[in-house]
Write a protein that holds these residues in place. Structure first.
Motif, PDB file in Angstrom:
ATOM      1  N   ASP A 231       0.679  -1.093   0.055  1.00 23.78           N
ATOM      2  CA  ASP A 231       0.028  -0.020   0.044  1.00 23.78           C
ATOM      3  C   ASP A 231       0.934   1.301   0.104  1.00 23.78           C
ATOM      4  O   ASP A 231       1.455   1.703   0.991  1.00 23.78           O
ATOM      5  N   ASP A 232       1.375   1.949  -1.132  1.00 26.01           N
ATOM      6  CA  ASP A 232       0.687   1.612  -2.487  1.00 26.01           C
ATOM      7  C   ASP A 232       1.605   1.409  -3.393  1.00 26.01           C
ATOM      8  O   ASP A 232       1.394   1.672  -4.640  1.00 26.01           O
ATOM      9  N   LEU A 233       3.069   0.826  -2.967  1.00 22.20           N
ATOM     10  CA  LEU A 233       3.840   0.554  -4.113  1.00 22.20           C
ATOM     11  C   LEU A 233       3.442  -0.408  -5.048  1.00 22.20           C
ATOM     12  O   LEU A 233       3.936  -0.423  -6.319  1.00 22.20           O
ATOM     13  N   ALA A 234       2.468  -1.446  -4.802  1.00 23.34           N
ATOM     14  CA  ALA A 234       1.919  -2.276  -5.728  1.00 23.34           C
ATOM     15  C   ALA A 234       1.239  -1.633  -6.945  1.00 23.34           C
ATOM     16  O   ALA A 234       1.388  -1.905  -8.110  1.00 23.34           O
ATOM     17  N   SER A 235       0.618  -0.530  -6.645  1.00 28.25           N
ATOM     18  CA  SER A 235       0.137   0.191  -7.844  1.00 28.25           C
ATOM     19  C   SER A 235       1.068   1.045  -8.490  1.00 28.25           C
ATOM     20  O   SER A 235       1.060   1.395  -9.751  1.00 28.25           O
ATOM     21  N   VAL A 236       1.933   1.678  -7.806  1.00 26.97           N
ATOM     22  CA  VAL A 236       3.024   2.468  -8.328  1.00 26.97           C
ATOM     23  C   VAL A 236       3.590   1.628  -9.394  1.00 26.97           C
ATOM     24  O   VAL A 236       3.911   2.015 -10.585  1.00 26.97           O
ATOM     25  N   HIS A 237       4.310   0.335  -8.832  1.00 27.77           N
ATOM     26  CA  HIS A 237       4.897  -0.594  -9.894  1.00 27.77           C
ATOM     27  C   HIS A 237       3.986  -1.047 -11.019  1.00 27.77           C
ATOM     28  O   HIS A 237       4.487  -0.889 -12.155  1.00 27.77           O
ATOM     29  N   ASP A 313      -5.469   2.129  -5.724  1.00 25.93           N
ATOM     30  CA  ASP A 313      -4.855   1.733  -4.385  1.00 25.93           C
ATOM     31  C   ASP A 313      -5.574   0.467  -3.931  1.00 25.93           C
ATOM     32  O   ASP A 313      -6.323  -0.058  -4.568  1.00 25.93           O
ATOM     33  N   VAL A 314      -4.898   0.075  -2.862  1.00 23.50           N
ATOM     34  CA  VAL A 314      -5.274  -1.433  -2.287  1.00 23.50           C
ATOM     35  C   VAL A 314      -6.792  -1.087  -1.918  1.00 23.50           C
ATOM     36  O   VAL A 314      -7.063  -0.375  -1.463  1.00 23.50           O
TER      37      VAL A 314
END
Length: 431
Positions: A231-237, A313-314
């Motif tokens: 939260d929230d590097l999964a989305s940035v990546h 976002d998660v």
């Protein structure tokens, strides 16, 4: 959804990305580095910017970063598709005069940042990371290896701990980092040594605590991915992977939208900063992009009317041990696809038009998708989506991946969902 070899490769790349991004400042720089390697040109806000379409660019403001690709045929009213996310995560931030301690222990003075699950930070090897402002005016990124730990009190000294653990945010969240006398120790010196600078030259610092463990794939058929800062590097990546892959095609196109990745800082605090979604960063960049295309306020507003923001976002997966905390009908689960986030009170910006567009993007990407809505008795959080929609007037859709352990020091996601989100992001950015 099955876990494919491509999804496993994506998860391993995400582990690399999170490891390189222990603070929002590192995350912004890592996005810029990756986009530059993919052929994007880095710009500085104080410089004049190129004034022709067909380019790929990236700019960093503190812990936020925006990358974009302008189609070669773009004119003054060309639409823009913005994939939005945030770079910060809940945790702890170093206080002024951070070297503390007692009884032969060296400790770090920290304050709570955002809303972390405090107990999840216990008994983990932690690192410090962030930026140092130096006496010569330079800014240096710094990150230690494993240095700190929040040791939990033994059960022999707290027999009721399994009946409920409540940590005092001041007295019981100060991590240890060594042994000795605080009067003759220097925590900033440890950070300075890792950055190759002199502690005496540090004039200011923004340093956060981060989990030092690397992200890992595990579970039956490699279904799960655990890591800090999802939260929230999964989305940035997901966004940077999509823009890396599609940037050259977008810039060479004559018909698609202007593609933008916008990763803001301070979302966990409400986004009220110069690098947050409530600040002017995205608007500043879009104004300069449209000015380079000969657009004035009238043309820019016309462009915005046909533009989109996908706020990623998660969100919460249904928890098998706490099913009553979730909506009794809408129960997203890991591995079944990214989620569309819906809230009647506009905590998420999704509406019917946005929902239809999201389904179309997922179908085009060939991935499953699911919906998320909160239990009426358990109010949900919010995202950058409503903020961006309010500030710029872009039609906005709130989406993300389902997960467990949100705001933990180490969160849990589905390997297949992570890859699927990036695939949808690519379809969205290419229009």
């Amino acid at each position: 959804m099955p876990v494919t070899p491509a999804a496993l490769t994506h998860a391993e790349d995400l582990a690399d990305f999170v490891e390189a991004s222990p603070s929002s400042y590192h995350a912004a720089e890592e996005v810029a580095r990756r986009l530059q390697e993919a052929g994007f040109t880095r710009l500085e806000e104080a410089d004049a910017w190129p004034a022709q379409p067909g380019g790929r660019y990236v700019v960093v403001r503190d812990g936020a970063v925006i990358g974009w690709a302008v189609p070669a045929g773009a004119g003054a009213t060309r639409a823009v598709n913005v994939f939005g996310a945030h770079t910060d995560s809940p945790g702890f931030k170093l206080k002024p005069k951070p070297t503390t301690g007692a009884f032969g222990w060296l400790q770090a003075g920290v304050e709570v940042y955002g809303g972390p699950l405090l107990n999840s930070w216990l008994d983990r090897e932690l690192r410090l990371a962030g930026r140092l402002a130096m006496a010569d005016g330079s800014v240096v990124l710094a990150a230690t290896g494993p240095l700190l730990r929040l040791p939990q009190l033994a059960i022999h000294l707290d027999r009721g701990v399994n009946d409920g653990l409540a940590l005092d945010k001041q007295a019981q969240t100060q991590p240890v980092w060594g042994l000795g006398d605080p009067a003759s120790a220097d925590l900033l010196g440890q950070v300075a040594g890792c950055a190759g600078v002199e502690a005496a030259d540090i004039r200011g610092f923004d340093l956060v605590v981060a989990d030092s463990a690397r992200g890992a794939v595990f579970g039956a058929e490699d279904a799960f991915f655990a890591s800090g800062r999802l939260d929230d590097l999964a989305s940035v990546h997901a966004g940077v992977v999509a823009l890396e892959a599609a940037g050259e095609r977008i810039a060479g196109d004559s018909n698609g939208p202007i593609a933008v990745l916008a990763a803001f800082d301070h979302e966990e605090l409400g986004s009220n900063s110069r690098s947050g979604a409530c600040g002017p960063f995205l608007e500043d960049v879009l104004e300069r992009i449209y000015a380079s295309l000969g657009a004035g306020p009238e043309e820019r507003r016309r462009a915005y009317a046909s533009s989109w923001c996908l706020s990623s976002d998660v969100g919460h997966s249904v928890h098998p041990n706490y099913a009553g905390k979730h909506d009794p009908v809408v129960k997203p689960v890991l591995g079944s696809g990214p989620i569309l986030k819906i809230n009647a009170n506009q905590r998420y910006a999704t509406d019917a038009i946005g929902a239809a567009a999201w389904v179309a993007w997922c179908e085009r990407a060939g991935v499953a998708q699911q919906e998320f809505v909160s239990n009426n008795d358990v109010p949900c959080g919010s995202t950058i989506g409503p903020l961006t929609a309010t500030r710029l007037g872009l039609r906005t859709v709130d989406v993300g991946i389902p997960m467990l352990s949100m705001h933990s020091a180490r969160e849990l996601a589905g390997v297949a969902d992570l890859h699927a989100l990036s695939q949808v992001a690519g379809v969205f950015l290419e229009g």
